[in-house]
Design a protein around this motif. Structure first.
Motif, PDB file in Angstrom:
ATOM      1  N   VAL A  27       8.871  -2.486   3.296  1.00  0.00           N
ATOM      2  CA  VAL A  27       8.114  -3.529   2.591  1.00  0.00           C
ATOM      3  C   VAL A  27       6.721  -3.742   3.170  1.00  0.00           C
ATOM      4  O   VAL A  27       5.945  -4.543   2.648  1.00  0.00           O
TER       5      VAL A  27
ATOM      6  N   ALA B  48       4.838  -4.847  -0.194  1.00  0.00           N
ATOM      7  CA  ALA B  48       5.787  -5.875  -0.621  1.00  0.00           C
ATOM      8  C   ALA B  48       5.870  -5.967  -2.143  1.00  0.00           C
ATOM      9  O   ALA B  48       6.954  -6.091  -2.721  1.00  0.00           O
TER      10      ALA B  48
ATOM     11  N   PHE C  92       6.677 -10.392   2.734  1.00  0.00           N
ATOM     12  CA  PHE C  92       7.607  -9.879   1.729  1.00  0.00           C
ATOM     13  C   PHE C  92       8.464 -10.990   1.137  1.00  0.00           C
ATOM     14  O   PHE C  92       8.681 -11.035  -0.082  1.00  0.00           O
TER      15      PHE C  92
END
Length: 224
Positions: free
Chosen positions: A144, A152, A190
């Motif tokens: 991420v 993300a 994220f």
């Protein structure tokens, strides 16, 4: 089944095969100097490597030697270890068909308790044929942090495409990472992008059967 986060993209997964035999698997062991995090020696029945960079393929941190003490898998294909079915799917480490950082292998592990996908250092959105081969994923382990992997925002798109029951984020910046990861996103970045809000990372994910997955949060960060 128990899933422990060893840091970066490395996890220790212990679960049962389709024959009821317990198997321990390690993903992407790393060289501490290349990441900044400690990595104690690990024991395993099988080790998978998504690609050959030292922050993902430090097999010197696994007790013993390949073939003699554990099975090493580092290519796409179909494999079986002690009844554990493993499928490796070719992908890329960047969004230019590997021109910048080469190829990457996505692995799917068919444990009795759950079907797990580890995306390695995926660097692009999944294509339609890849999505077809990644159906019915129970637990998705996805990078991420961006910079070297999907960011993300793209990770959220991948999650929406695959619709796993549970997602475990990995490969994000922490205060302990070396300067090479300074531009990467954090876990909090994220969690905000995913709409999950503030979630306290757990020490491990533990389930006894597939039915236990429904009791977990959709995003399940782990500490290391």
């Amino acid at each position: 089944m128990k899933i422990k986060y060893l840091g970066h993209s490395s996890f220790k997964i212990t679960g049962k095969t389709q024959f009821g035999e317990e198997v321990t698997l390690i993903t992407d062991p790393f060289d501490s100097k290349e990441v900044g995090l400690p990595y104690p020696k690990q024991t395993a029945d099988v080790v998978t490597l998504s690609h050959h960079h030292k922050d993902h393929d430090a097999i010197e941190n696994i007790e013993g030697t390949p073939r003699e003490n554990y099975v090493l898998i580092d290519t796409p294909g179909e494999f079986e270890v002690k009844g554990l079915r493993i499928f490796g799917l070719k992908s890329y480490h960047d969004d230019k068909k590997g021109a910048e950082r080469g190829t990457n292998v996505i692995y799917v592990y068919d444990f009795m308790e759950a079907r797990i996908a580890h995306l390695g250092d995926l660097g692009h959105k999944l294509e339609s044929d890849q999505l077809e081969q990644l159906e019915n994923i129970d637990i998705l382990i996805t990078p991420v942090g961006g910079v070297y992997t999907i960011d993300a925002e793209t990770a959220v798109e991948v999650i929406e495409d695959l619709e796993p029951v549970v997602t475990i984020p990995m490969h994000y910046k922490t205060p302990k990472h070396i300067a090479a990861f300074d531009k990467a996103a954090t876990l909090d970045d994220f969690l905000k992008e995913s709409g999950a809000g503030e979630i306290e990372p757990q020490k491990e994910l533990s389930i006894k059967s597939h039915n236990d997955l429904d009791q977990l949060t959709n995003i399940f960060p782990l500490s290391f």
